[in-house]
Write an enzyme that holds these catalytic residues in place. Structure first.
Site, mmCIF file in Angstrom:
data_model
loop_
_atom_site.group_PDB
_atom_site.id
_atom_site.type_symbol
_atom_site.label_atom_id
_atom_site.label_comp_id
_atom_site.label_asym_id
_atom_site.label_seq_id
_atom_site.Cartn_x
_atom_site.Cartn_y
_atom_site.Cartn_z
ATOM 1 C CG HIS A 99 21.199 4.938 -26.389
ATOM 2 N ND1 HIS A 99 19.922 5.185 -26.848
ATOM 3 C CD2 HIS A 99 21.903 6.065 -26.611
ATOM 4 C CE1 HIS A 99 19.870 6.418 -27.321
ATOM 5 N NE2 HIS A 99 21.064 6.974 -27.187
ATOM 6 N NE ARG A 151 14.707 8.599 -26.332
ATOM 7 C CZ ARG A 151 15.588 8.601 -25.332
ATOM 8 N NH1 ARG A 151 15.229 9.027 -24.142
ATOM 9 N NH2 ARG A 151 16.819 8.172 -25.506
#
Ligand code: MEZ
Length: 536
Positions: A321, A341
């Site tokens: 990740h 994000r």
């Protein structure tokens, strides 16, 4: 605690570039650049980190060293050790693993008329599902469709995915959302009542549904409550991991040996069908990466299935990740959800400059961060010597209004707030962390494997995500394939004619190891990671 002075200095640069960055984003990388950055920087491409497995049905396949060692381990048992005539539990469907996939399977197996036993290594719900944060994908809005979702999944997976599995995933998605909501799962909604959806990396439409930033915990809460409301039909055993599958003399899987880790007692569970839902392997810490994973993520199901002849695929691809916490040290490797994000926060280097589009697919995004820190030496070095990059979280409130961070990301806010970092006002430091096992057992769309009466669902399986999973498709996968495997196993259980139980396959496995010259194998499944200090 907040940040030490040298990190603050770099943070000021992030603040200085913010107003310009609000109106411009790094362009997405062209396909050729993506491939080269992966080859140069993604951990999957580090030849020293992988080797071929030397025995078994998928002999010759590459996988991380740590996993290969475990897969080539010897059993805790031999065939003569237990009396296989003394049956402790008899059931239609045995489910090994009680995360989201196992719980979904239990519910559908029950619905299809089966008596179910669910064996948990720790407590029911102690699983990666509980730790999933950002969301679950489903194409259930007017501007979207399962076909678009399909294309995104296949593109994200580098066109290696199993098309039938992807079709099952995306087709079932809208009805799975309705099912979860009907069971009481509280997804985020707009004031008018429609589901809130945002983008994730690699999605062409906003189809990420969430429950704040604890989506997995909310789904697990719902599924666990539901499973526990059928105590007569679903027996839940806790602290009872499987340490070997049982075969019968007809060559079918016929249950498992469980180890009660509180009493040390072995239990013989005979089952017409068995479903493996043991999750992934992040706690093997490939290439010394920290992990977002639950303590129980030690590849147990893979080890057991391989010994009875199940075939493997894509185990040479793991998901790192992009945004694990890199500071403070106490939380290194813990997940910083992609939702940060998805809501607009950008990644910046030590000079406050963006170096990658914030929503590239995870493998590309992680590689770009590794390159920024290792090759370009533009990371921010923490007091413990670890490099990371800034995730400019204050952009979220600026873009969406004051209070959005607190509302959309309460768990994240708390995680950093404990250390005096207010992520709504200060950026946070991140670096890739081991998150997900893209490969595993080969599977058909109904959850069946190559081995008679053995089914699987969730992170243990291979093919749905190809070589890279998109955000939000794991919570979807566990529910879609958990349900499918539960229903198919219950149907199959009605036809099964069992034979005499045996552990002879274990002796055969040991013989194969010897023949292949595998010396000093470790004992597996591992069950729990070994964090003891090593003697030099
Ligand atoms: O699917 C995932 O892995 C996920 C939703 C993670 C996250 O960033 O929140």
């Amino acid at each position: 605690m907040s940040y030490p002075t040298h990190m603050r200095e770099s943070m000021l640069r992030v603040e200085a570039t913010r107003s310009t960055r609000l109106h411009e984003s790094c362009p997405m990388m062209p396909p050729g650049d993506k491939q080269s950055i992966l080859e140069e920087f993604h951990p999957d491409y580090r030849a020293e980190g992988m080797r071929e497995i030397r025995v078994g049905a998928s002999k010759g396949q590459r996988m991380p060293l740590e996993l290969a060692d475990l897969m080539e381990g010897t059993s805790h048992l031999t065939s003569g050790l237990l009396d296989m005539e003394q049956i402790d539990h008899d059931t239609d469907v045995l489910i090994i693993g009680g995360g989201g996939a196992g719980s979904s399977a239990a519910l559908l197996a029950r619905e299809n008329g089966a008596k179910v036993i669910m064996a948990n290594k720790l407590r029911h719900g102690d699983a990666n599902t509980m730790m999933a944060q950002g969301g679950i994908q489903a194409a259930d809005k007017g501007d979207d469709s399962p076909a678009r979702h399909y294309l995104d999944v296949i593109g994200g997976g580098h066109f290696c995915n199993d098309p039938d599995l992807v079709a099952a995933l995306v087709r079932d998605a809208p009805s799975v959302m309705q099912w979860l909501e009907g069971l009481g799962c509280m997804f985020d909604k707009e004031p008018g009542g429609t589901m809130t959806t945002i983008h994730g990396g690699g999605t062409s439409r906003k189809r990420m549904h969430s429950a704040r930033d604890y989506t997995g915990a909310e789904i697990m809460r719902t599924l666990r409550d539901e499973v526990r409301s059928y105590p007569d039909e679903i027996t839940v055993l806790e602290f009872s991991p499987a340490i070997e599958l049982i075969m019968d003399d007809k060559g079918q899987v016929a249950g498992a040996i469980l180890l009660n880790i509180e009493t040390g007692e072995h239990l013989v569970v005979r089952a017409k069908c068995t479903i493996l839902a043991t999750g992934g392997s992040g706690r093997l810490h490939y290439q010394d990466y920290p992990t977002t994973n639950h303590y129980g993520a030690t590849a147990d199901g893979l080890v057991l299935a391989y010994r009875v002849g199940a075939r493997l695929a894509f185990l040479d691809t793991m998901q790192y990740h992009p945004t694990g916490a890199a500071y403070p040290e106490q939380i290194v490797g813990l997940l910083v959800t992609e939702k940060v994000r998805g809501l607009g926060a950008q990644l910046c280097n030590v000079y406050g400059l963006q170096f990658v589009h914030p929503r590239e697919t995870r493998d590309v995004e992680a590689s770009a961060i590794i390159r920024e820190c290792k090759e370009r030496v533009k990371g921010v070095v923490t007091p413990s010597g670890m490099a990371g990059v800034w995730l400019d979280s204050p952009m979220i409130d600026i873009l969406h209004g004051s209070g959005t961070t607190e509302k959309a990301l309460p768990a994240m806010v708390r995680q950093f707030g404990r250390f005096g970092i207010d992520m709504a006002k200060e950026p946070i430091l991140v670096y890739p962390t081991l998150h997900y096992q893209n490969g595993g057992l080969r599977l058909r769309p109904d959850g069946s494997t190559d081995v008679p009466n053995l089914f699987a669902a969730g992170e243990i399986s291979a093919g749905v995500h190809g070589r890279n999973r998109l955000m939000g498709n794991s919570l979807l996968e566990i529910t879609v394939f958990g349900r499918r495997a539960g229903a198919a196993a219950a149907r199959r259980a009605q036809e099964v004619e069992g034979g005499k139980l045996t552990l002879k396959h274990v002796d055969e496995w040991h013989r194969q190891l010897q023949e292949a010259g595998v010396n000093n194998p470790i004992k597996s499944p591992l069950l729990l990671p070994d964090y003891r200090r090593k003697v030099r």
